[in-house]
Every structure is written in C-alpha cells, then in structure tokens.
Design a protein around this motif. Structure first.
Motif, PDB file in Angstrom:
ATOM      1  N   VAL A  44       0.804  -1.219   0.000  1.00 49.17           N
ATOM      2  CA  VAL A  44       0.000   0.000   0.000  1.00 49.17           C
ATOM      3  C   VAL A  44       0.840   1.272   0.000  1.00 49.17           C
ATOM      4  N   LYS A  45       2.104   1.184   0.305  1.00 46.25           N
ATOM      5  CA  LYS A  45       3.008   2.344   0.346  1.00 46.25           C
ATOM      6  C   LYS A  45       2.533   3.368   1.381  1.00 46.25           C
ATOM      7  N   TRP A  99      -5.563   6.578   2.431  1.00 40.63           N
ATOM      8  CA  TRP A  99      -6.120   7.434   1.399  1.00 40.63           C
ATOM      9  C   TRP A  99      -6.893   6.558   0.419  1.00 40.63           C
ATOM     10  N   PRO A 100      -7.802   7.151  -0.375  1.00 42.60           N
ATOM     11  CA  PRO A 100      -8.632   6.334  -1.278  1.00 42.60           C
ATOM     12  C   PRO A 100      -7.835   5.404  -2.198  1.00 42.60           C
ATOM     13  N   THR A 104      -7.868   1.241  -2.114  1.00 38.37           N
ATOM     14  CA  THR A 104      -8.087   0.400  -3.292  1.00 38.37           C
ATOM     15  C   THR A 104      -6.985  -0.652  -3.388  1.00 38.37           C
ATOM     16  N   ALA A 105      -5.740  -0.235  -3.214  1.00 43.68           N
ATOM     17  CA  ALA A 105      -4.613  -1.175  -3.262  1.00 43.68           C
ATOM     18  C   ALA A 105      -4.717  -2.198  -2.134  1.00 43.68           C
ATOM     19  N   TYR A 106      -5.115  -1.755  -0.957  1.00 40.03           N
ATOM     20  CA  TYR A 106      -5.286  -2.655   0.194  1.00 40.03           C
ATOM     21  C   TYR A 106      -6.358  -3.703  -0.099  1.00 40.03           C
ATOM     22  N   ASN A 107      -7.496  -3.259  -0.621  1.00 42.45           N
ATOM     23  CA  ASN A 107      -8.575  -4.199  -0.948  1.00 42.45           C
ATOM     24  C   ASN A 107      -8.167  -5.173  -2.041  1.00 42.45           C
ATOM     25  N   GLN A 108      -7.435  -4.701  -3.031  1.00 45.41           N
ATOM     26  CA  GLN A 108      -6.959  -5.596  -4.087  1.00 45.41           C
ATOM     27  C   GLN A 108      -5.980  -6.622  -3.524  1.00 45.41           C
TER      28      GLN A 108
END
Length: 119
Positions: A44-45, A99-100, A104-108
């Motif tokens: 997620v950075k 952040w949004p 998104t990256a976390y959910n992916q």
C-alpha cells in the motif's frame, strides 16, 4: 459474513510465520503486528504516520483476537460473532487511515491473497 472471516483469516495468515516463534505473549503479538504492518506497507506504500497508525491498529486487532479466543473458546458461535465485530471495526479504522488510492490497493491485495488461500 464469510468475506469478513476470509479477510480476518488473511490478516492472521500474513503473520503466521511468527506464530511458530519461541516467544509467547505480548512479544509475539507485537512481532506479528509489526510483520503484518510491513506486509501491508509493501503493498500500500504507507507514509511514516500511517505506518505507526496501522501498526497500532494491527496490535489492537491481534490482541482483541487473542482475548476473544481465550474468552470464547467453548462457545464457537459467540466467538464467530465477536470476531466479525473485530474485523468490521478493523476495516472501518483502516479506511479512516488510508487514502482512497491506498484503500483500493489494500482491498486488491486482500482479495488476491484471499483468493490464493482458498485454493
């Protein structure tokens, strides 16, 4: 509800290698929280501030899960309900930290890892 169990399972499986370490108790939970946070950060950075918040959140979640397992060991239904609540709060708090585009990256990353663990 099954999705939340998969997500909680994913989070716990991310730290599974440390579960076999010699240390027990708080040191083990702390190590697991750090490992989980590092793995999330790699996907997620996270900024430094976010890293600290996510690590604290992971520590709280792992501590709550351990307490629930001890408290409801003889009542699997209640344990499942309480674990779902912990997972829901964890996801809510993660959404407040990330952040949004990070969310998104976390959910992916979660869905990819969950899909791999199902097979």
């Amino acid at each position: 509800m099954k999705k939340s169990y998969c997500a909680l399972g994913l989070l716990l499986s991310l730290s599974a290698p440390l579960a076999t370490q010699a240390g027990q108790g708080n040191d083990n939970v702390t190590n697991r929280a750090t490992t989980m946070t590092r793995q999330i950060a790699s996907k997620v950075k996270l900024s430094e501030g976010q890293y600290v918040k996510v690590r604290k959140l992971n520590l709280q979640m792992l501590t709550a899960v351990a307490e629930l397992k001890n408290q409801y060991a003889s009542d699997p239904t209640t344990l499942d309900e309480r674990m779902a609540e912990v997972q829901m709060h964890y996801e809510w708090d993660m959404a407040a930290i990330l952040w949004p585009n990070q969310m998104t990256a976390y959910n992916q990353a979660k869905s990819t890892m969950t899909a791999l663990s199902i097979h």
